[in-house]
Design an enzyme around this catalytic site. Structure first.
Site, PDB file in Angstrom:
ATOM      1  N   HIS A  96      -8.725 -27.521 -38.783  1.00 56.68           N
ATOM      2  CA  HIS A  96      -7.834 -26.567 -38.689  1.00 56.68           C
ATOM      3  C   HIS A  96      -8.293 -25.428 -38.464  1.00 56.68           C
ATOM      4  O   HIS A  96      -7.522 -24.592 -38.142  1.00 56.68           O
ATOM      5  CB  HIS A  96      -7.584 -26.473 -40.147  1.00 56.68           C
ATOM      6  CG  HIS A  96      -8.900 -26.075 -41.158  1.00 56.68           C
ATOM      7  ND1 HIS A  96     -10.053 -27.257 -41.636  1.00 56.68           N
ATOM      8  CD2 HIS A  96     -10.178 -24.906 -41.112  1.00 56.68           C
ATOM      9  CE1 HIS A  96     -11.196 -26.385 -42.296  1.00 56.68           C
ATOM     10  NE2 HIS A  96     -11.015 -25.415 -42.232  1.00 56.68           N
ATOM     11  N   CYS A 151      -8.204 -31.925 -46.660  1.00 62.01           N
ATOM     12  CA  CYS A 151      -7.605 -31.373 -45.416  1.00 62.01           C
ATOM     13  C   CYS A 151      -5.971 -30.820 -45.762  1.00 62.01           C
ATOM     14  O   CYS A 151      -5.537 -31.547 -47.267  1.00 62.01           O
ATOM     15  CB  CYS A 151      -7.050 -33.109 -44.303  1.00 62.01           C
ATOM     16  SG  CYS A 151      -6.059 -32.009 -43.355  1.00 62.01           S
ATOM     17  N   CYS A 193     -10.746 -33.136 -45.164  1.00 58.39           N
ATOM     18  CA  CYS A 193     -11.127 -32.220 -44.119  1.00 58.39           C
ATOM     19  C   CYS A 193     -11.871 -32.790 -42.683  1.00 58.39           C
ATOM     20  O   CYS A 193     -12.667 -33.150 -43.879  1.00 58.39           O
ATOM     21  CB  CYS A 193     -11.037 -30.858 -45.202  1.00 58.39           C
ATOM     22  SG  CYS A 193     -11.936 -29.704 -43.439  1.00 58.39           S
ATOM     23  N   CYS A 237      -4.711 -29.053 -43.941  1.00 60.19           N
ATOM     24  CA  CYS A 237      -3.415 -28.725 -42.217  1.00 60.19           C
ATOM     25  C   CYS A 237      -3.092 -29.515 -41.370  1.00 60.19           C
ATOM     26  O   CYS A 237      -2.100 -30.080 -40.649  1.00 60.19           O
ATOM     27  CB  CYS A 237      -4.540 -28.185 -41.335  1.00 60.19           C
ATOM     28  SG  CYS A 237      -5.573 -29.347 -40.682  1.00 60.19           S
ATOM     29  N   LYS A 268      -8.677 -16.869 -43.901  1.00 58.50           N
ATOM     30  CA  LYS A 268      -8.909 -17.828 -44.508  1.00 58.50           C
ATOM     31  C   LYS A 268      -8.377 -18.709 -45.867  1.00 58.50           C
ATOM     32  O   LYS A 268      -9.540 -17.754 -46.616  1.00 58.50           O
ATOM     33  CB  LYS A 268      -9.688 -18.677 -43.848  1.00 58.50           C
ATOM     34  CG  LYS A 268      -9.768 -20.898 -44.125  1.00 58.50           C
ATOM     35  CD  LYS A 268     -10.984 -20.958 -43.441  1.00 58.50           C
ATOM     36  CE  LYS A 268     -11.793 -20.497 -43.466  1.00 58.50           C
ATOM     37  NZ  LYS A 268     -13.037 -21.391 -42.927  1.00 58.50           N
TER      38      LYS A 268
END
Length: 135
Positions: free
Chosen positions: A114, A99, A110, A101, A81
């Site tokens: 993800h 975030c 976030c 993603c 990750k």
């Protein structure tokens, strides 16, 4: 033996089956069919629907495979990750996660969307974590 059976079905049984079907003369006649007549028509209608679908299927848009939906194509792919930490003294709170993603419902913050994306696609995208240095 097998060819004789197929020949019998095509030459004798199929025409006999089609002759017994309750096909109305007009479109409005379909509304007057009884439940039992509709049940007799179901196998033929199912086969016609299947043939129609198989005919148009090559022209339908192709679905993307989950693997084709990777967001992170080249950044730190050797890691399970990707998480980057940046010390910024001017943050109002001690930790802020942004975030990366593009799937967060609270974007740009976030919400851990993800995790599901990574599980579905095999990607390794993670949040950008901004940390305030505590002096």
């Amino acid at each position: 033996m097998v060819l004789e059976t197929i020949s019998r079905i095509i030459k004798i049984q199929l025409p006999a089956y089609l002759k017994r079907l309750p096909l109305p003369e007009t479109i409005g006649g379909f509304a007057r069919l009884t439940v039992s007549e509709w049940l007799r028509l179901l196998p033929l209608l199912g086969i016609l629907a299947l043939l129609g679908y198989l005919t148009i299927r090559p022209f339908l848009p192709k679905k993307k495979k989950q693997r084709d939906c990777l967001i992170n194509l080249k950044i730190q792919k050797e890691n399970p990750k990707v998480v980057n930490e940046i010390d910024i003294e001017d943050l109002n709170s001690t930790n802020v996660c942004y975030c990366r993603c593009w799937r967060s419902k609270t974007f740009p913050v976030c919400d851990k969307s993800h995790l599901k994306h990574n599980e579905l696609t095999g990607d390794n995208v993670g949040p950008l974590i901004l940390k305030k240095k505590i002096l």
